[in-house]
Design a protein around this motif. Structure first.
Motif, short mmCIF file in Angstrom:
data_model
loop_
_atom_site.label_atom_id
_atom_site.label_comp_id
_atom_site.label_asym_id
_atom_site.label_seq_id
_atom_site.Cartn_x
_atom_site.Cartn_y
_atom_site.Cartn_z
N TRP A 48 29.70 3.58 4.12
CA TRP A 48 29.23 4.35 2.96
C TRP A 48 28.87 3.50 1.74
O TRP A 48 28.02 3.89 0.94
N GLN B 160 33.81 6.70 -4.07
CA GLN B 160 33.35 7.67 -3.09
C GLN B 160 32.90 8.97 -3.75
O GLN B 160 31.93 9.59 -3.31
N ALA B 161 33.59 9.36 -4.83
CA ALA B 161 33.19 10.57 -5.54
C ALA B 161 31.80 10.41 -6.14
O ALA B 161 30.95 11.30 -6.03
N SER C 11 33.38 0.33 -8.80
CA SER C 11 34.71 0.77 -9.20
C SER C 11 35.76 0.05 -8.37
O SER C 11 35.53 -0.26 -7.20
N HIS D 19 29.49 8.31 -5.15
CA HIS D 19 28.54 8.22 -4.04
C HIS D 19 28.18 9.60 -3.51
O HIS D 19 27.03 9.87 -3.16
N GLU E 111 38.96 -2.86 6.51
CA GLU E 111 38.43 -2.33 5.25
C GLU E 111 36.93 -2.54 5.15
O GLU E 111 36.19 -1.65 4.69
N ASP F 70 32.15 12.04 -12.16
CA ASP F 70 31.32 13.22 -12.43
C ASP F 70 30.58 13.07 -13.75
O ASP F 70 29.39 13.41 -13.85
N GLU G 234 40.49 11.46 -15.23
CA GLU G 234 40.03 12.24 -14.10
C GLU G 234 38.58 12.64 -14.37
O GLU G 234 38.21 12.95 -15.50
N GLU H 240 38.50 1.69 -7.89
CA GLU H 240 39.16 2.85 -7.30
C GLU H 240 38.28 3.44 -6.20
O GLU H 240 37.18 3.93 -6.47
N LEU H 241 38.78 3.43 -4.98
CA LEU H 241 38.01 3.96 -3.86
C LEU H 241 37.63 5.42 -4.08
O LEU H 241 36.52 5.84 -3.78
N ASP H 242 38.57 6.20 -4.59
CA ASP H 242 38.31 7.62 -4.80
C ASP H 242 37.14 7.83 -5.76
O ASP H 242 36.28 8.69 -5.53
N ASP H 243 37.11 7.04 -6.84
CA ASP H 243 36.03 7.18 -7.82
C ASP H 243 34.70 6.72 -7.22
O ASP H 243 33.66 7.36 -7.44
#
Length: 292
Positions: A233, A203-204, A196, A206, A226, A170, A166, A198-201
């Motif tokens: 973004w 976007q985080a 990445s 970015h 998609e 960051d 996690e 992982e989309l979440d990573d």
């Protein structure tokens, strides 16, 4: 038009500094001996020159730079005590002697070891006896080595998809913030990117550093839905080359993104991908494209 790591031009803020992100070819100095001044896709050395040296080590990184790769692609993980290191697998048995040095451990994940413990490991002998003693290296060490190329070679950092992490996005952003001179110069030269699975990573990261080109890695062919969403973004779509064809390349470009394909090692496949107009080729053998 959206900024793209290899082709387009954009202006972005880094701290209080104005940065210009321009094509690598246009930014290259006369003394730059990388591949960016040549026609064709950017050459991205997968885990360094990992077909010729043990992956993600100093030897593979330095060889990729010497071979004229436009980028060294690395994998970002975190040690138990918070150090970012360059390592691909979630566990270390395949490419180190971790079981010999630390027998009987219940887990051999990178994140279960401190940096001091990792420094004891041999990360080269598995590849060839000539590389015995090669060590795991930090992300900071990779940055120093790339920075010494004076803009000839850049950095493409992959945020590890290992599920137990996690906050890696960051941590990587914090590392780049802590190196403003490198980050500013690399962005201005079009020599920095993050990717990445992982989309979440993605976007985080970015959201934290929108000035750094961000790519979404995928082993599957993205759907039209998609792609359209990514186009709002992301700067890159980076698919496996086996799912890439002219239609996909053209559509990614229509949506204002770049496309870098992985992992392309066979010369015929390299020629095919270049002929499709991809922006970058991720390969274990950068010398096959740079001829150095």
């Amino acid at each position: 038009m959206k900024k793209q790591v290899w082709r387009a031009t954009a202006v972005a803020a880094f701290g209080c500094l104005a940065l210009t992100l321009a094509p690598a070819a246009a930014q290259a100095d006369e003394g730059n001996e990388g591949n960016a001044g040549n026609e064709g896709p950017a050459v991205l050395a997968h885990r360094g020159s990992s077909g010729m040296a043990p992956e993600n080590t100093a030897a593979a990184t330095d060889l990729a730079i010497a071979q004229g790769a436009d980028f060294v692609e690395i994998d970002v993980q975190r040690t138990k005590d918070g150090r970012l290191v360059n390592f691909h697998d979630c566990t270390m048995e395949r490419t180190t002697n971790v079981e010999e040095v630390y027998p009987g451990r219940s887990s051999y994940r990178v994140s279960d070891f401190t940096w001091a413990q990792l420094r004891r490991l041999d990360a080269g002998s598995w590849f060839h006896e000539n590389f015995a003693g090669e060590r795991i290296i930090t992300v900071n060490d990779v940055i120093r080595r790339v920075d010494r190329s004076n803009g000839a070679t850049g950095l493409l950092a992959e945020i590890s998809p290992c599920a137990h992490y996690e906050g890696l996005a960051d941590d990587l952003a914090e590392t780049l913030w802590g190196k403003p001179r490198f980050t500013e110069r690399a962005l201005a030269a079009g020599r920095l990117g993050v990717q990445s699975f992982e989309l979440d990573d993605a976007q985080a990261f970015h959201g934290l550093m929108p000035e750094v080109p961000i790519g979404f890695l995928t082993a599957e062919r993205p759907t039209e839905e998609e792609l359209v969403t990514l186009g709002t973004w992301a700067d890159q779509v980076n698919p496996q080359y086996t799912v890439t064809d002219q239609e996909l390349v053209d559509r990614v470009h229509e949506l204002g993104m770049a496309i870098n394909v992985w992992t392309v090692n066979e010369p015929g496949a390299m020629r095919t991908m270049a002929g499709l107009g991809v922006d970058g080729i991720i390969t274990d053998y950068p010398q096959s494209l740079t001829q150095r």
